[in-house]
Design an enzyme around this catalytic site. Sequence first.
Site, PDB file in Angstrom:
ATOM      1  N   LYS A  61       0.850  -1.200   0.000  1.00 20.35           N
ATOM      2  CA  LYS A  61       0.000   0.000   0.000  1.00 20.35           C
ATOM      3  C   LYS A  61       0.883   1.246   0.000  1.00 20.35           C
ATOM      4  CE  LYS A  61      -3.941  -2.338   2.132  1.00 20.35           C
ATOM      5  NZ  LYS A  61      -4.739  -2.668   3.315  1.00 20.35           N
ATOM      6  N   GLN A 105      -4.732  -1.584   9.884  1.00 18.80           N
ATOM      7  CA  GLN A 105      -4.639  -2.851   9.161  1.00 18.80           C
ATOM      8  C   GLN A 105      -5.203  -3.978  10.035  1.00 18.80           C
ATOM      9  OE1 GLN A 105      -3.703  -3.220   5.943  1.00 18.80           O
ATOM     10  NE2 GLN A 105      -3.946  -5.423   5.971  1.00 18.80           N
ATOM     11  N   ASP A 128     -10.725   3.214   4.309  1.00 16.98           N
ATOM     12  CA  ASP A 128     -11.135   1.809   4.237  1.00 16.98           C
ATOM     13  C   ASP A 128     -12.628   1.677   3.937  1.00 16.98           C
ATOM     14  OD1 ASP A 128      -9.469  -0.373   4.424  1.00 16.98           O
ATOM     15  OD2 ASP A 128      -9.263  -0.273   6.606  1.00 16.98           O
TER      16      ASP A 128
HETATM   17  N1  GUN Z   1      -6.895  -6.743   6.099  1.00 19.58           N
HETATM   18  C1  GUN Z   1      -7.233  -7.434   4.988  1.00 19.58           C
HETATM   19  N2  GUN Z   1      -7.902  -6.654   4.126  1.00 19.58           N
HETATM   20  C2  GUN Z   1      -7.995  -5.431   4.697  1.00 19.58           C
HETATM   21  C3  GUN Z   1      -8.580  -4.197   4.277  1.00 19.58           C
HETATM   22  O1  GUN Z   1      -9.152  -4.054   3.202  1.00 19.58           O
HETATM   23  N3  GUN Z   1      -8.448  -3.174   5.178  1.00 19.58           N
HETATM   24  C4  GUN Z   1      -7.828  -3.313   6.380  1.00 19.58           C
HETATM   25  N4  GUN Z   1      -7.792  -2.254   7.176  1.00 19.58           N
HETATM   26  N5  GUN Z   1      -7.290  -4.440   6.771  1.00 19.58           N
HETATM   27  C5  GUN Z   1      -7.372  -5.487   5.939  1.00 19.58           C
END
Ligand code: GUN
Length: 292
Positions: A61, A105, A128
């Site tokens: 990311k 996350q 998110d």
């Molecule tokens: N863990 C796995 N997928 C995601 C996501 O789309 N957002 C977040 N914050 N954590 C994740």
Amino acid sequence: MLPFLTMKSIPHILASAPVIEAKKQKLIEQCLKLKEKKIIPSLKVILVGDNPASLIYTRNKKKFCEEIGAECEIIKLPASLSEKDFISEVKKIADNKLVHGCFVQLPLPTQLSHIDVGQLIPAEKDVDGFHAQNLYELMKGASTKSFLPPCTPKGIMTLLKFYEIPISGKNIVIVGRSMIVGKPLMLLLTQRDATVTLCHSKTKNLTEITKKADIVVTAIGRANFFTKEYFSPGQIVIDVGINKDKHDKLCGDVDFENVSPMVAHITPVPGGVGPLTILTLVRNLLQASNKI
Ligand code: GUN
């Protein structure tokens, strides 16, 4: 005489790379425009503990943010963090006026896993798309330009649009009812006039249901679970799973080798849905940066 067909042919493997390539330049330009207005899009990623998969996802990311010219900082917090300290840390980061977007996350360590992170970050910075306000807009069927949509479901919509896969009137089966993928994707697809069936671990006769669909979306997080018994010729398969197989190799929920020859189109893992989640995240960051 036969009419001249202008329809683009859809490739068998629905890779994300051409989608990203087509969209990246626009993101770079949007970022430059923001910088001309003295806004440097800034994302903070809150990472608690050292879950190996989360370390890789957050690194990817950050890399994509930097490739388009945005700032991204991964804030690492200890796995043993108390609930009180976690909440105060997230609030402090989210309240910073120089931060345009932030997210936690997932998964969180056990002692924090009950916390509704979607409510700790204000809706306008919630890249998110987990905040109640963003979920409400999603439920209402508002345009995704007017709120921050959840990343993976919106990424799947981008993929379907890019490959000109029709949605309206189609029977779409989603397997997996999570807050992150299954439920919000059901809403986005319904908004586009698909007939959506949401299946889960207690669904009876799953193979009979998936076999009848036009499009099957798998989001259960179980390595190579879906073999060709679940599918029929001509179907489109969107595999959301990112798992490790018994040889520690990255794989999806669908047994790709087994299923791919049978179906019309299929997303690979890696190189399918995963990068589109990141694309939406960065789009959300730029959208949030424009509003603040
Ligand atoms: N863990 C796995 N997928 C995601 C996501 O789309 N957002 C977040 N914050 N954590 C994740």
